[in-house]
Design an enzyme around this catalytic site. Structure first.
Site, short mmCIF file in Angstrom:
data_model
loop_
_atom_site.label_atom_id
_atom_site.label_comp_id
_atom_site.label_asym_id
_atom_site.label_seq_id
_atom_site.Cartn_x
_atom_site.Cartn_y
_atom_site.Cartn_z
N ASP A 48 -0.50 1.04 -4.54
CA ASP A 48 -1.40 -0.08 -4.80
C ASP A 48 -0.75 -1.42 -4.41
OD1 ASP A 48 -3.69 -1.36 -5.60
OD2 ASP A 48 -3.26 -1.23 -7.74
N HIS A 51 -2.40 -2.91 4.71
CA HIS A 51 -2.49 -1.45 4.83
C HIS A 51 -1.53 -0.95 5.92
CE1 HIS A 51 -5.65 -1.47 1.96
NE2 HIS A 51 -6.55 -2.05 2.74
N LEU A 68 8.69 19.86 3.12
CA LEU A 68 7.99 18.99 2.17
C LEU A 68 6.50 19.22 2.38
CD1 LEU A 68 8.09 16.34 0.26
CD2 LEU A 68 7.58 15.09 2.33
N ARG A 72 3.10 4.21 -9.97
CA ARG A 72 2.05 3.30 -9.51
C ARG A 72 2.69 1.94 -9.24
NH1 ARG A 72 -4.19 2.39 -10.94
NH2 ARG A 72 -4.53 0.75 -9.42
N ILE A 75 -4.62 4.65 -14.35
CA ILE A 75 -4.55 5.87 -13.55
C ILE A 75 -5.63 5.91 -12.48
CG2 ILE A 75 -4.58 8.42 -13.69
CD1 ILE A 75 -2.10 7.08 -14.97
N SER A 76 -6.71 5.16 -12.67
CA SER A 76 -7.76 5.01 -11.66
C SER A 76 -8.27 6.34 -11.08
CB SER A 76 -7.29 4.10 -10.52
OG SER A 76 -6.91 2.85 -11.02
C1 FPP Z 1 -4.32 -0.05 -2.36
O1 FPP Z 1 -4.19 -1.33 -1.92
C2 FPP Z 1 -4.23 0.92 -1.33
C3 FPP Z 1 -5.27 1.59 -0.79
C4 FPP Z 1 -6.69 1.35 -1.06
C5 FPP Z 1 -5.06 2.65 0.13
C6 FPP Z 1 -3.64 3.00 0.43
C7 FPP Z 1 -3.55 2.98 1.87
C8 FPP Z 1 -2.43 2.93 2.59
C9 FPP Z 1 -1.05 2.99 2.08
C10 FPP Z 1 -2.57 2.76 4.02
C11 FPP Z 1 -3.46 3.73 4.59
C12 FPP Z 1 -2.88 5.08 4.53
C13 FPP Z 1 -3.40 6.04 5.25
C14 FPP Z 1 -2.73 7.35 5.29
C15 FPP Z 1 -4.63 5.78 6.00
P1 FPP Z 1 -5.34 -2.32 -2.30
O2 FPP Z 1 -6.11 -2.62 -1.05
O3 FPP Z 1 -6.14 -1.79 -3.43
O4 FPP Z 1 -4.51 -3.56 -2.75
P2 FPP Z 1 -4.96 -4.69 -3.79
O5 FPP Z 1 -5.12 -4.01 -5.11
O6 FPP Z 1 -3.80 -5.61 -3.75
O7 FPP Z 1 -6.22 -5.28 -3.25
#
Ligand code: FPP
Length: 241
Positions: free
Chosen positions: A19, A36, A130, A187, A194-195
């Site tokens: 996150d 991302h 893994l 997290r 835990i979402s």
């Molecule tokens: C949370 O950040 C993360 C996600 C919604 C997705 C996790 C994605 C990646 C690590 C990259 C993509 C991975 C793949 C394999 C495609 P957020 O956007 O919720 O962050 P914020 O809470 O700060 O807005």
């Protein structure tokens, strides 16, 4: 010479809620997608480190069933990134004998993303250094409900006897049927919830929250978390003796 780190009893299965990508980007006045992209870099670092430290299963929350409600442009970029990640990562997965797995309702992914995903999971399915599982279009309540409905159908069709219904049998209807429960859940980003992630499977997992945003989570942070895990006494509801 760099001293090799050793963890006496590393988690067999590490799960991560990655996150904070969006906040990482916003803090730098960048588009959220840049966060991302950096998040994928962290995923790569942590995957390599997981092998080094003897972790056998790594499961990451890459896209939740609720994430479909994000702005269309962000969803489209995440899907594009997923395809890029899978294509770019394949040689790394093969070289390091990593099996790529997924859990979630992938019917909702675009045709191309689904095709790429199935190609990579198919080509790595025999590997065992893994098992890296991407939770994609994943929601735990949906997973549990679907499992319950499928099990009920099998009872109705006399494929199973209701007398045999126990936790083990129920687990075999979950996406995670071929893996052990997570020992350790991390997290990032300071949120302490835990979402809708692996609610059934984390019943006895140790949980670790860090304020570090996922794109800033590297090897050092992982080592800190694993050191913390080493100190935990796991009782699984029993006494220590
Ligand atoms: C949370 O950040 C993360 C996600 C919604 C997705 C996790 C994605 C990646 C690590 C990259 C993509 C991975 C793949 C394999 C495609 P957020 O956007 O919720 O962050 P914020 O809470 O700060 O807005």
């Amino acid at each position: 010479m760099v001293k090799k780190l050793n963890f006496k009893n590393p988690p067999n299965h590490l799960a991560i809620i990655m996150d904070g990508n969006g906040r990482w980007a916003e803090k730098r006045n960048l588009d959220r997608i840049e966060g991302h992209i950096e998040g994928i870099r962290s995923l790569r670092t942590v995957t390599a480190a997981a092998i080094e430290y003897g972790i056998k299963y790594l499961t990451v929350y890459a896209f939740s069933s609720e994430n479909w409600q994000r702005p269309k442009a962000e969803v489209a970029s995440l899907m594009r990134l997923l395809e890029e990640y899978l294509n770019l990562e394949l040689p790394f997965l093969i070289k390091n004998k990593i099996r790529l797995n997924f859990m979630g309702n992938i019917e909702k992914l675009s045709k191309n993303s689904k095709k790429t995903l199935l190609n990579v999971t198919g080509r790595t399915k025999k590997f065992g250094s893994l098992c890296l599982t991407l939770a994609l279009s994943y929601g735990s309540r949906e997973e549990i409900l679907t499992a319950a409905l499928r099990m009920a159908k099998d009872v109705k069709n006399n494929k199973i006897n209701i007398k045999d219904a126990d936790e083990n049998l129920f687990s075999s209807y979950l996406y995670s049927k071929d893996m052990p429960d997570p020992d350790f859940l991390i997290r990032t980003s300071g949120e302490r919830r835990i979402s809708n992630f692996m609610l059934y499977q984390i019943a006895y997992s140790e949980i670790y929250f860090t304020k570090t945003l996922w794109p800033d989570f590297g090897k050092k942070e992982l080592i800190r978390a694993l050191r913390d895990y080493e100190k935990r006494v796991r009782r699984f509801g029993k006494t220590q003796d």
